[in-house]
Design a protein around this motif. Structure first.
Motif, PDB file in Angstrom:
ATOM      1  N   VAL A  33       0.704  -1.263   0.034  1.00  0.00           N
ATOM      2  CA  VAL A  33      -0.039  -0.050  -0.157  1.00  0.00           C
ATOM      3  C   VAL A  33       1.085   1.419   0.048  1.00  0.00           C
ATOM      4  O   VAL A  33       1.754   1.395   1.018  1.00  0.00           O
ATOM      5  N   ILE A  34       0.600   2.264  -0.990  1.00  0.00           N
ATOM      6  CA  ILE A  34       1.537   3.388  -1.045  1.00  0.00           C
ATOM      7  C   ILE A  34       0.712   4.639  -0.968  1.00  0.00           C
ATOM      8  O   ILE A  34       1.264   5.636  -0.814  1.00  0.00           O
ATOM      9  N   ILE A  66     -12.744   4.981   2.053  1.00  0.00           N
ATOM     10  CA  ILE A  66     -11.244   4.814   1.958  1.00  0.00           C
ATOM     11  C   ILE A  66     -10.765   4.169   0.408  1.00  0.00           C
ATOM     12  O   ILE A  66     -11.270   3.195  -0.029  1.00  0.00           O
ATOM     13  N   THR A  67     -10.154   5.059  -0.072  1.00  0.00           N
ATOM     14  CA  THR A  67      -9.426   4.543  -1.492  1.00  0.00           C
ATOM     15  C   THR A  67      -7.885   3.938  -1.035  1.00  0.00           C
ATOM     16  O   THR A  67      -6.988   4.701  -0.582  1.00  0.00           O
ATOM     17  N   THR A  68      -7.782   2.960  -1.344  1.00  0.00           N
ATOM     18  CA  THR A  68      -6.237   2.199  -0.842  1.00  0.00           C
ATOM     19  C   THR A  68      -5.782   2.013  -2.327  1.00  0.00           C
ATOM     20  O   THR A  68      -6.170   0.966  -3.089  1.00  0.00           O
ATOM     21  N   GLN A  69      -4.420   2.711  -2.518  1.00  0.00           N
ATOM     22  CA  GLN A  69      -3.702   2.291  -3.531  1.00  0.00           C
ATOM     23  C   GLN A  69      -2.732   1.293  -3.235  1.00  0.00           C
ATOM     24  O   GLN A  69      -1.659   1.297  -2.558  1.00  0.00           O
ATOM     25  N   LEU A  70      -2.688   0.279  -4.156  1.00  0.00           N
ATOM     26  CA  LEU A  70      -1.744  -0.839  -4.134  1.00  0.00           C
ATOM     27  C   LEU A  70      -0.835  -0.990  -5.302  1.00  0.00           C
ATOM     28  O   LEU A  70      -1.203  -0.605  -6.254  1.00  0.00           O
ATOM     29  N   VAL A  71       0.150  -1.435  -5.132  1.00  0.00           N
ATOM     30  CA  VAL A  71       1.361  -1.705  -6.186  1.00  0.00           C
ATOM     31  C   VAL A  71       1.121  -2.929  -6.972  1.00  0.00           C
ATOM     32  O   VAL A  71       0.818  -3.947  -6.442  1.00  0.00           O
ATOM     33  N   VAL A  98     -11.656   0.747  -3.379  1.00  0.00           N
ATOM     34  CA  VAL A  98     -12.409   1.383  -2.689  1.00  0.00           C
ATOM     35  C   VAL A  98     -13.632   0.646  -1.778  1.00  0.00           C
ATOM     36  O   VAL A  98     -14.179  -0.210  -2.098  1.00  0.00           O
ATOM     37  N   SER A  99     -13.248   0.922  -0.287  1.00  0.00           N
ATOM     38  CA  SER A  99     -14.045   0.415   0.575  1.00  0.00           C
ATOM     39  C   SER A  99     -15.078   1.393   1.296  1.00  0.00           C
ATOM     40  O   SER A  99     -14.221   2.620   1.553  1.00  0.00           O
ATOM     41  N   GLY A 108      -9.804  -1.455   6.432  1.00  0.00           N
ATOM     42  CA  GLY A 108      -8.532  -2.016   6.094  1.00  0.00           C
ATOM     43  C   GLY A 108      -8.622  -3.567   6.040  1.00  0.00           C
ATOM     44  O   GLY A 108      -8.119  -4.179   5.069  1.00  0.00           O
ATOM     45  N   ARG A 109      -9.198  -4.071   6.857  1.00  0.00           N
ATOM     46  CA  ARG A 109      -9.342  -5.709   7.014  1.00  0.00           C
ATOM     47  C   ARG A 109     -10.448  -6.199   5.927  1.00  0.00           C
ATOM     48  O   ARG A 109     -10.152  -7.402   5.488  1.00  0.00           O
ATOM     49  N   GLU A 110     -11.306  -5.238   5.624  1.00  0.00           N
ATOM     50  CA  GLU A 110     -12.493  -5.566   4.524  1.00  0.00           C
ATOM     51  C   GLU A 110     -11.615  -6.117   3.130  1.00  0.00           C
ATOM     52  O   GLU A 110     -12.092  -6.879   2.449  1.00  0.00           O
TER      53      GLU A 110
END
Length: 410
Positions: A33-34, A66-71, A98-99, A108-110
């Motif tokens: 996660v960046i 929450i928008t989580t950007q993964l590599v 997006v969660s 985050g755990r979702e």
């Protein structure tokens, strides 16, 4: 007996050695996660569905999007190189998941229900909080609480406040970088080139601000046409709530007033045309007259030095009087910007992002203990105070030439 003791100690030592990797996770199984963006959701469908499934479950005051950007490692392979699997290497190098939920940790755990790789936050570069979240009561503090507590998160990750939705910042696809979060992180390092950018605010710095109960400012970020712009500032009061934004020039004035200028550009009109100064450093001092608590007086003395980088008029920088007039003209420009900033944060808002309260705490601690609760609130002694600015500019370099060329018709 001695042999048995030695053998037992060896067994214990070997046991400790082999358990060193009990929690190892292979690198190809990690989801790096960046970047994280925090918004409020625009619709309540997910919330209604959650309540239907468990109507009695505990819920928070706010729900977060929450928008989580993964590599995506395969997308980082340079164009034309083989990935070893025959797949197209022109794919995107990141994935935005997006969660939605009322608990940041739960959201985050979702991700584990939708991602094949375990989210790993030790490479987190940027956290972006939307204006809407930051303006809500306790929204900003709640949005970063889990990041501060999580030992896997990096306290060196940068924090920004978005003008508008934070998710739109993470959706930017710059042409110069493959990872939007790294692109934003790199832009933030350019504050030594432009004084309209606040210095980096990292997660550890934000935690300290939240505990100090002082007003503070965080860099503002906006997105347009697949680019981001890091200029301006989001201003927070002592209750950790966003109260407004400073424009680009007002932010430049704030940097001069707080002594945070590392570089930048100053323009002034001299003999009816422009002269441009490359700012190479600046510092500030404060003088205080605190005899009258209801009307304290503070004077900011700003000293700036730089080099002439551009001139649209013929000018002789070897002439002492001309040089002094030019320095005075630049000094008036600093005073003008600083006064505009003071007008905004001292009269309109008002919030002490000028750090005068910190100055009083350090140099007039006995007085500060007596007036602390009445500084921004109560009797509002900060707003009642008088603030003036005096600037000095020193031109250290002519920019390689002593006289500019003659212009046509002059």
């Amino acid at each position: 007996m001695v042999k048995r003791v030695v053998a037992g100690l060896l067994v214990i030592a070997l046991s400790l050695a082999v358990t060193g990797c009990w929690d190892q996770v292979q690198i190809e199984e990690r989801g790096f996660v960046i970047g994280v963006a925090v918004d409020f959701p625009r619709n309540t469908k997910a919330e209604e569905q959650a309540l239907q499934e468990a109507p009695d479950k505990p819920v928070g005051q706010n729900r977060f999007l929450i928008t989580t950007q993964l590599v995506i490692p395969g997308g980082l392979i340079a164009s034309g190189q083989s990935s070893g699997s025959g797949q197209n290497t022109a794919n995107e190098a990141f994935l935005n998941l997006v969660s939605e939920g009322d608990s940041m940790f739960e959201v985050g755990r979702e991700l584990a229900t939708r991602s094949s790789r375990t989210p790993f936050y030790q490479h987190l570069k940027v956290t972006i909080i939307s204006e809407e979240v930051a303006r809500s009561k306790d929204g900003f503090a709640n949005a970063i609480d889990v990041t501060l507590r999580d030992p896997d998160s990096r306290r060196s990750s940068k924090v920004y406040i978005s003008k508008g939705d934070a998710k739109s910042i993470m959706d930017v696809k710059p042409k110069t970088e493959k990872l939007p979060a790294l692109y934003i992180d790199s832009v933030g390092k350019n504050n030594d080139r432009n004084a309209r950018m606040l210095p980096d605010i990292r997660l550890g710095d934000v935690h300290q601000q939240l505990l100090n109960h002082f007003s503070f400012a965080i860099p503002r970020i906006t997105a347009e046409k697949q680019e981001v712009k890091l200029a301006g500032a989001a201003v927070f009061n002592a209750d950790n709530q966003l109260v407004g934004f400073l424009g680009e020039e007002e932010t430049e004035g704030l940097n001069f007033l707080t002594g945070k200028v590392r570089g930048g550009v100053l323009k002034t009109k001299f003999n009816n045309d422009l002269v441009v100064l490359n700012v190479q450093g600046a510092r500030k001092t404060i003088k205080a007259d605190v005899r009258d608590r209801e009307h304290m007086k503070f004077t900011f003395n700003i000293e700036c030095e730089g080099a002439i980088m551009e001139s649209f008029i013929p000018i002789d920088l070897l002439d002492e009087k001309t040089l002094q007039k030019l320095e005075s003209s630049f000094a008036r420009e600093i005073e003008r910007m600083s006064k505009d900033t003071i007008s905004k944060v001292h009269e309109e808002m008002p919030v002490d992002v000028l750090r005068i309260g910190r100055y009083l705490k350090q140099y007039h601690n006995k007085l500060w203990k007596q007036i602390e609760r009445d500084w921004e609130n109560g009797r509002q002694l900060y707003k009642k105070s008088e603030i003036t600015v005096k600037a000095q500019v020193f031109i250290r370099n002519n920019g390689g030439i002593n006289k500019t060329e003659n212009k046509t018709g002059r």
